[in-house]
Design a protein around this motif. Structure first.
Motif, mmCIF file in Angstrom:
data_model
loop_
_atom_site.group_PDB
_atom_site.id
_atom_site.type_symbol
_atom_site.label_atom_id
_atom_site.label_comp_id
_atom_site.label_asym_id
_atom_site.label_seq_id
_atom_site.Cartn_x
_atom_site.Cartn_y
_atom_site.Cartn_z
ATOM 1 N N ARG A 59 -1.090 15.964 -7.548
ATOM 2 C CA ARG A 59 -2.062 14.867 -7.489
ATOM 3 C C ARG A 59 -1.516 13.752 -6.606
ATOM 4 O O ARG A 59 -0.304 13.562 -6.491
ATOM 5 C CB ARG A 59 -2.377 14.339 -8.887
ATOM 6 N N HIS A 60 -2.457 13.023 -5.993
ATOM 7 C CA HIS A 60 -2.079 11.874 -5.173
ATOM 8 C C HIS A 60 -3.338 11.098 -4.825
ATOM 9 O O HIS A 60 -4.457 11.559 -5.047
ATOM 10 C CB HIS A 60 -1.336 12.313 -3.901
ATOM 11 N N GLY A 61 -3.136 9.909 -4.279
ATOM 12 C CA GLY A 61 -4.247 9.098 -3.815
ATOM 13 C C GLY A 61 -4.350 7.788 -4.541
ATOM 14 O O GLY A 61 -4.104 7.710 -5.742
ATOM 15 N N VAL A 62 -4.711 6.751 -3.790
ATOM 16 C CA VAL A 62 -4.905 5.427 -4.368
ATOM 17 C C VAL A 62 -6.401 5.138 -4.462
ATOM 18 O O VAL A 62 -6.932 4.974 -5.559
ATOM 19 C CB VAL A 62 -4.180 4.340 -3.538
ATOM 20 N N LEU A 63 -7.074 5.085 -3.338
ATOM 21 C CA LEU A 63 -8.523 4.866 -3.361
ATOM 22 C C LEU A 63 -9.266 6.139 -3.715
ATOM 23 O O LEU A 63 -10.141 6.140 -4.571
ATOM 24 C CB LEU A 63 -9.017 4.350 -2.009
ATOM 25 N N VAL A 64 -8.924 7.208 -3.034
ATOM 26 C CA VAL A 64 -9.525 8.507 -3.315
ATOM 27 C C VAL A 64 -8.449 9.373 -3.952
ATOM 28 O O VAL A 64 -7.479 9.747 -3.298
ATOM 29 C CB VAL A 64 -10.050 9.172 -2.024
ATOM 30 N N TRP A 108 0.830 -1.206 0.000
ATOM 31 C CA TRP A 108 0.000 0.000 0.000
ATOM 32 C C TRP A 108 0.868 1.262 0.000
ATOM 33 O O TRP A 108 0.607 2.200 -0.745
ATOM 34 C CB TRP A 108 -0.928 0.009 1.208
ATOM 35 N N VAL A 109 1.901 1.278 0.823
ATOM 36 C CA VAL A 109 2.793 2.434 0.897
ATOM 37 C C VAL A 109 3.445 2.672 -0.460
ATOM 38 O O VAL A 109 3.537 3.814 -0.924
ATOM 39 C CB VAL A 109 3.855 2.240 2.006
ATOM 40 N N GLY A 110 3.884 1.618 -1.115
ATOM 41 C CA GLY A 110 4.493 1.765 -2.434
ATOM 42 C C GLY A 110 3.540 2.386 -3.439
ATOM 43 O O GLY A 110 3.912 3.283 -4.205
ATOM 44 N N ARG A 111 2.298 1.931 -3.438
ATOM 45 C CA ARG A 111 1.299 2.487 -4.367
ATOM 46 C C ARG A 111 0.959 3.925 -4.018
ATOM 47 O O ARG A 111 0.783 4.763 -4.895
ATOM 48 C CB ARG A 111 0.048 1.627 -4.363
ATOM 49 N N ALA A 112 0.849 4.202 -2.722
ATOM 50 C CA ALA A 112 0.504 5.567 -2.296
ATOM 51 C C ALA A 112 1.601 6.551 -2.681
ATOM 52 O O ALA A 112 1.318 7.638 -3.197
ATOM 53 C CB ALA A 112 0.251 5.601 -0.790
ATOM 54 N N VAL A 113 2.858 6.187 -2.450
ATOM 55 C CA VAL A 113 3.968 7.072 -2.800
ATOM 56 C C VAL A 113 4.064 7.228 -4.320
ATOM 57 O O VAL A 113 4.316 8.323 -4.819
ATOM 58 C CB VAL A 113 5.290 6.562 -2.188
ATOM 59 N N ALA A 114 3.830 6.163 -5.057
ATOM 60 C CA ALA A 114 3.877 6.251 -6.519
ATOM 61 C C ALA A 114 2.776 7.147 -7.079
ATOM 62 O O ALA A 114 2.901 7.674 -8.189
ATOM 63 C CB ALA A 114 3.772 4.852 -7.132
ATOM 64 N N SER A 115 1.700 7.350 -6.317
ATOM 65 C CA SER A 115 0.608 8.185 -6.799
ATOM 66 C C SER A 115 0.908 9.681 -6.678
ATOM 67 O O SER A 115 0.243 10.494 -7.303
ATOM 68 C CB SER A 115 -0.687 7.857 -6.043
ATOM 69 N N TRP A 116 1.894 10.067 -5.861
ATOM 70 C CA TRP A 116 2.229 11.485 -5.680
ATOM 71 C C TRP A 116 2.981 11.997 -6.893
ATOM 72 O O TRP A 116 3.968 11.406 -7.327
ATOM 73 C CB TRP A 116 3.113 11.686 -4.452
ATOM 74 N N ALA A 117 2.514 13.101 -7.447
ATOM 75 C CA ALA A 117 3.201 13.754 -8.563
ATOM 76 C C ALA A 117 2.802 15.224 -8.583
ATOM 77 O O ALA A 117 1.758 15.604 -8.052
ATOM 78 C CB ALA A 117 2.850 13.084 -9.882
ATOM 79 N N TYR A 118 3.645 16.018 -9.188
ATOM 80 C CA TYR A 118 3.330 17.436 -9.344
ATOM 81 C C TYR A 118 3.789 17.885 -10.718
ATOM 82 O O TYR A 118 4.630 17.242 -11.361
ATOM 83 C CB TYR A 118 3.981 18.279 -8.242
ATOM 84 N N ALA A 119 3.200 18.969 -11.181
ATOM 85 C CA ALA A 119 3.542 19.516 -12.492
ATOM 86 C C ALA A 119 3.437 21.032 -12.429
ATOM 87 O O ALA A 119 2.537 21.576 -11.788
ATOM 88 C CB ALA A 119 2.608 18.963 -13.564
ATOM 89 N N GLU A 120 4.360 21.684 -13.081
ATOM 90 C CA GLU A 120 4.353 23.141 -13.157
ATOM 91 C C GLU A 120 3.849 23.546 -14.533
ATOM 92 O O GLU A 120 4.341 23.055 -15.545
ATOM 93 C CB GLU A 120 5.764 23.685 -12.952
ATOM 94 N N ARG A 121 2.852 24.416 -14.536
ATOM 95 C CA ARG A 121 2.380 24.984 -15.793
ATOM 96 C C ARG A 121 2.678 26.478 -15.783
ATOM 97 O O ARG A 121 3.203 26.998 -14.797
ATOM 98 C CB ARG A 121 0.877 24.750 -15.968
ATOM 99 N N GLY A 122 2.338 27.155 -16.832
ATOM 100 C CA GLY A 122 2.638 28.578 -16.940
ATOM 101 C C GLY A 122 1.996 29.426 -15.864
ATOM 102 O O GLY A 122 2.601 30.381 -15.365
ATOM 103 N N GLU A 123 0.785 29.105 -15.460
ATOM 104 C CA GLU A 123 0.044 29.932 -14.513
ATOM 105 C C GLU A 123 -0.245 29.257 -13.177
ATOM 106 O O GLU A 123 -0.740 29.913 -12.263
ATOM 107 C CB GLU A 123 -1.289 30.374 -15.130
ATOM 108 N N ASP A 124 0.018 27.946 -13.072
ATOM 109 C CA ASP A 124 -0.361 27.260 -11.842
ATOM 110 C C ASP A 124 0.472 26.005 -11.615
ATOM 111 O O ASP A 124 1.193 25.549 -12.485
ATOM 112 C CB ASP A 124 -1.848 26.903 -11.837
ATOM 113 N N LEU A 125 0.353 25.484 -10.390
ATOM 114 C CA LEU A 125 1.009 24.241 -9.992
ATOM 115 C C LEU A 125 -0.068 23.197 -9.783
ATOM 116 O O LEU A 125 -1.105 23.483 -9.173
ATOM 117 C CB LEU A 125 1.789 24.440 -8.684
ATOM 118 N N LEU A 126 0.159 21.999 -10.283
ATOM 119 C CA LEU A 126 -0.774 20.891 -10.099
ATOM 120 C C LEU A 126 -0.119 19.853 -9.196
ATOM 121 O O LEU A 126 1.057 19.531 -9.372
ATOM 122 C CB LEU A 126 -1.104 20.218 -11.433
#
Length: 163
Positions: free
Chosen positions: A89-94, A69-87
């Motif tokens: 995302r994370h979560g396995v079930l939700v 579960w920990v492996g999947r949860a950590v793998a779900s974390w990601a971020y992205a920089e766009r021109g006007e905002d930061l995205l």
């Protein structure tokens, strides 16, 4: 499997360090094993006999499941920089996707507790004017945390200057 609600196609997603999973496993799995061992010892002391192995087995199974579960949860974390905002995302079930406009950022924190410093990891947290907003990017190597902090601060200042 991609989900258009959570996977913006026009960005390059950056994941967090796999060392975050190792740290979380190191903190969680021994606790589950010790809990199983402790309950098993208590059952043995109370005269449970053969039932004493059940809690230990449950502790082992719990530790294995937690590790996955920990492996999947950590793998779900990601971020992205766009021109006007930061995205972020994370979560396995939700699953959760947070979009923070650079102009809404008030300040950026970089933190690391002793365990994460030992693992050479840091956390970047963004603060906005909204009381309920919590935007956190965990498990970054310090150089990436510093780069993200400086980049977000510069972009936030540039957007705030235009107000």
């Amino acid at each position: 499997m991609t989900d258009p609600a959570f996977d913006a196609l026009d960005v390059e997603w950056r994941g967090v360090s796999p060392r975050l999973a190792a740290v979380r496993r190191l903190l969680l799995c021994p606790l589950l094993l010790l809990a199983g061992l402790g309950v098993g010892a208590l059952v043995l002391l109370l005269g449970g006999g053969g039932w004493a192995a059940l809690p230990l087995g449950l502790g082992v199974v719990g530790a294995l499941l937690a590790s996955v579960w920990v492996g999947r949860a950590v793998a779900s974390w990601a971020y992205a920089e766009r021109g006007e905002d930061l995205l972020v995302r994370h979560g396995v079930l939700v699953r959760r996707l947070v979009v923070v406009p650079y102009g809404r950022m008030q300040f950026v924190d970089v933190t690391a507790d002793p365990v994460h410093r030992l693992a050479r990891l840091a956390t970047v947290q963004l603060h906005t004017g909204a009381a309920t907003s919590e935007v956190v990017v965990r498990g970054l190597v310090p150089a990436e945390a510093a780069r993200l902090r400086d980049r977000l601060a510069a972009r936030g200042e540039a957007r705030a200057a235009g107000l």
